[in-house]
Design a protein around this motif. Sequence first.
Motif, PDB file in Angstrom:
ATOM      1  N   GLU A 236       0.827  -1.217   0.000  1.00  7.94           N
ATOM      2  CA  GLU A 236       0.000   0.000   0.000  1.00  7.94           C
ATOM      3  C   GLU A 236       0.858   1.263   0.000  1.00  7.94           C
ATOM      4  N   SER A 237       1.962   1.247   0.756  1.00 10.20           N
ATOM      5  CA  SER A 237       2.824   2.433   0.786  1.00 10.20           C
ATOM      6  C   SER A 237       3.509   2.644  -0.564  1.00 10.20           C
ATOM      7  N   LEU A 238       3.768   1.545  -1.262  1.00 14.06           N
ATOM      8  CA  LEU A 238       4.432   1.627  -2.562  1.00 14.06           C
ATOM      9  C   LEU A 238       3.478   1.962  -3.709  1.00 14.06           C
ATOM     10  N   GLU A 239       2.377   1.209  -3.791  1.00 15.75           N
ATOM     11  CA  GLU A 239       1.558   1.235  -4.996  1.00 15.75           C
ATOM     12  C   GLU A 239       0.209   1.937  -4.852  1.00 15.75           C
ATOM     13  N   VAL A 240      -0.262   2.114  -3.608  1.00 17.41           N
ATOM     14  CA  VAL A 240      -1.567   2.754  -3.413  1.00 17.41           C
ATOM     15  C   VAL A 240      -1.395   4.207  -2.984  1.00 17.41           C
ATOM     16  N   ARG A 241      -0.687   4.384  -1.868  1.00 19.65           N
ATOM     17  CA  ARG A 241      -0.503   5.751  -1.354  1.00 19.65           C
ATOM     18  C   ARG A 241       0.690   6.460  -1.996  1.00 19.65           C
ATOM     19  N   LYS A 242       1.560   5.700  -2.649  1.00 18.92           N
ATOM     20  CA  LYS A 242       2.735   6.259  -3.332  1.00 18.92           C
ATOM     21  C   LYS A 242       3.628   7.067  -2.389  1.00 18.92           C
ATOM     22  N   GLU A 243       3.765   6.574  -1.160  1.00 22.77           N
ATOM     23  CA  GLU A 243       4.603   7.259  -0.163  1.00 22.77           C
ATOM     24  C   GLU A 243       6.093   7.008  -0.413  1.00 22.77           C
ATOM     25  N   VAL A 244       6.388   5.876  -1.001  1.00 25.99           N
ATOM     26  CA  VAL A 244       7.772   5.522  -1.329  1.00 25.99           C
ATOM     27  C   VAL A 244       7.824   5.001  -2.754  1.00 25.99           C
ATOM     28  N   LYS A 245       9.012   5.070  -3.366  1.00 24.61           N
ATOM     29  CA  LYS A 245       9.160   4.647  -4.757  1.00 24.61           C
ATOM     30  C   LYS A 245       9.746   3.242  -4.842  1.00 24.61           C
ATOM     31  N   PHE A 246       9.314   2.499  -5.856  1.00 22.77           N
ATOM     32  CA  PHE A 246       9.742   1.118  -6.052  1.00 22.77           C
ATOM     33  C   PHE A 246      11.263   1.011  -6.125  1.00 22.77           C
ATOM     34  N   LYS A 247      11.891   1.818  -6.957  1.00 25.02           N
ATOM     35  CA  LYS A 247      13.344   1.750  -7.128  1.00 25.02           C
ATOM     36  C   LYS A 247      14.074   2.124  -5.833  1.00 25.02           C
ATOM     37  N   THR A 248      13.577   3.134  -5.148  1.00 24.86           N
ATOM     38  CA  THR A 248      14.199   3.552  -3.890  1.00 24.86           C
ATOM     39  C   THR A 248      14.131   2.438  -2.852  1.00 24.86           C
ATOM     40  N   GLU A 249      13.001   1.740  -2.823  1.00 22.92           N
ATOM     41  CA  GLU A 249      12.832   0.653  -1.865  1.00 22.92           C
ATOM     42  C   GLU A 249      13.673  -0.566  -2.218  1.00 22.92           C
ATOM     43  N   LEU A 250      13.913  -0.788  -3.507  1.00 27.60           N
ATOM     44  CA  LEU A 250      14.862  -1.846  -3.896  1.00 27.60           C
ATOM     45  C   LEU A 250      16.231  -1.548  -3.290  1.00 27.60           C
ATOM     46  N   GLU A 251      16.650  -0.305  -3.405  1.00 29.25           N
ATOM     47  CA  GLU A 251      17.960   0.091  -2.868  1.00 29.25           C
ATOM     48  C   GLU A 251      17.977   0.017  -1.344  1.00 29.25           C
ATOM     49  N   HIS A 252      16.863   0.387  -0.718  1.00 27.90           N
ATOM     50  CA  HIS A 252      16.727   0.300   0.737  1.00 27.90           C
ATOM     51  C   HIS A 252      16.886  -1.152   1.191  1.00 27.90           C
ATOM     52  N   GLY A 253      16.218  -2.055   0.477  1.00 22.36           N
ATOM     53  CA  GLY A 253      16.330  -3.476   0.801  1.00 22.36           C
ATOM     54  C   GLY A 253      17.745  -3.993   0.613  1.00 22.36           C
ATOM     55  N   LEU A 254      18.386  -3.585  -0.459  1.00 26.56           N
ATOM     56  CA  LEU A 254      19.750  -4.033  -0.733  1.00 26.56           C
ATOM     57  C   LEU A 254      20.709  -3.566   0.350  1.00 26.56           C
ATOM     58  N   ASP A 255      20.546  -2.338   0.787  1.00 24.15           N
ATOM     59  CA  ASP A 255      21.402  -1.808   1.862  1.00 24.15           C
ATOM     60  C   ASP A 255      21.294  -2.648   3.137  1.00 24.15           C
ATOM     61  N   HIS A 256      20.115  -3.195   3.361  1.00 30.89           N
ATOM     62  CA  HIS A 256      19.866  -3.945   4.598  1.00 30.89           C
ATOM     63  C   HIS A 256      20.485  -5.348   4.578  1.00 30.89           C
ATOM     64  N   ILE A 257      20.696  -5.908   3.390  1.00 25.37           N
ATOM     65  CA  ILE A 257      21.092  -7.328   3.332  1.00 25.37           C
ATOM     66  C   ILE A 257      22.466  -7.609   2.745  1.00 25.37           C
ATOM     67  N   THR A 258      23.116  -6.619   2.148  1.00 28.44           N
ATOM     68  CA  THR A 258      24.345  -6.926   1.400  1.00 28.44           C
ATOM     69  C   THR A 258      25.581  -7.151   2.257  1.00 28.44           C
ATOM     70  N   SER A 259      25.464  -6.998   3.551  1.00 26.50           N
ATOM     71  CA  SER A 259      26.636  -7.197   4.416  1.00 26.50           C
ATOM     72  C   SER A 259      27.045  -8.664   4.490  1.00 26.50           C
ATOM     73  N   LYS A 260      26.132  -9.567   4.134  1.00 27.28           N
ATOM     74  CA  LYS A 260      26.417 -11.002   4.170  1.00 27.28           C
ATOM     75  C   LYS A 260      25.867 -11.665   2.911  1.00 27.28           C
ATOM     76  N   TYR A 261      26.201 -12.951   2.731  1.00 27.77           N
ATOM     77  CA  TYR A 261      25.559 -13.717   1.665  1.00 27.77           C
ATOM     78  C   TYR A 261      24.051 -13.691   1.905  1.00 27.77           C
ATOM     79  N   PHE A 262      23.276 -13.570   0.817  1.00 26.79           N
ATOM     80  CA  PHE A 262      21.832 -13.476   1.000  1.00 26.79           C
ATOM     81  C   PHE A 262      21.074 -14.294  -0.042  1.00 26.79           C
ATOM     82  N   GLY A 263      19.864 -14.665   0.361  1.00 21.09           N
ATOM     83  CA  GLY A 263      18.960 -15.375  -0.530  1.00 21.09           C
ATOM     84  C   GLY A 263      17.873 -14.448  -1.041  1.00 21.09           C
ATOM     85  N   ILE A 264      17.352 -14.783  -2.228  1.00 28.05           N
ATOM     86  CA  ILE A 264      16.244 -14.043  -2.832  1.00 28.05           C
ATOM     87  C   ILE A 264      15.023 -14.956  -2.825  1.00 28.05           C
ATOM     88  N   GLU A 265      13.997 -14.541  -2.105  1.00 28.84           N
ATOM     89  CA  GLU A 265      12.756 -15.308  -1.995  1.00 28.84           C
ATOM     90  C   GLU A 265      11.647 -14.594  -2.768  1.00 28.84           C
TER      91      GLU A 265
END
Length: 337
Positions: A236-265
């Motif tokens: 809803e924050s991404l696609e309904v209310r447009k509070e955050v952008k899809f590309k920005t959130e991809l980068e936000h997610g990457l920042d959170h997980i790249t310190s170690k090996y990670f899986g994509i689910e």
Amino acid sequence: MQNLTVFTSKDRDTLLKPRKGESKFGEHIQLISNLTTIYDDIVNLDVDYVIFGVCEDIGVYANYGKTGTYKAWEATIKVLLNIQSNQATKANRVLILGHLDYSEVRDLVNKKPSKKNIAKARAYVEDIDKDVTYVVASIVKAGKIPIVIGGGHNNAYGNIKGLALAKNDKVNVVNFDAHSDFRPEEGRHSGNGFSYAYAEGFLKHYFIFGLHENYTSDTIFKTLNKVKAIKYNTYESLEVRKEVKFKTELEHGLDHITSKYFGIEVDCDAIKNIPSSAATPSGFSTKQARQFVHFFAKHCNASYLHICEASPTKKSETKIGKLITYLITDFIRARTN
């Protein structure tokens, strides 16, 4: 191992549809003729990716969900083998290992979900966990990347544990999903693979991409907000209310997980109008799912891809097979371009 059915040249030839003047993906993949142990048989193979299926829906049943996810592997392999082999699809870098088969528990899954049957199912999920963990750990130890197809999201636990054991360290995960799958540790099922992995010390940082606010309890939100190792956004924050952008959130997610090996689910429940255990009329597009996989697969620490929860029928099996095949090849292309 007992529940692993190896994919043979006979299986391939049965499904392959050759065409004059074309070169099909299935004509260039690698196979194992006689399996001894997974690690020994693949460690010296000149491949990068090992694809295998998990043909089960007992984890979904154990979570009181809609069954049918055991069919996703068959739907996928029919399509994957018959796409074009070219400079973009890299079929020669792929080994098709086979699938984990749990057809012997179909009788239980078809029964009414009583308290007794649910308890049996949750105990059986623990056995599936061991198989998935073993296969993923063997593939990673051999220096290859697992691509895991089918079954319920309970199998995230085995993926995470297998990767962590192979790397001898906690690992991170990004999950494209309408649900957190961070339910209480009440016995294993498709709704608590990540909470079990976190509680048992295999999962370090967890990012959930696209939670549906209508299907996330207040208790779960409180838990997610309290645990610093977990971050999320909502659909809803991404696609309904447009509070955050899809590309920005991809980068936000990457920042959170790249310190170690990670899986994509990737949970197919998150994709609009895809037959799955919890199908939605309001979700991400197939294009966005593909962009998600491509974005995270580019990073050098991306260590596996898992696509789950699709529940094909005879009418929809080609649609499901094409969707999952696109995601597989997007993952491969992102890592080899």
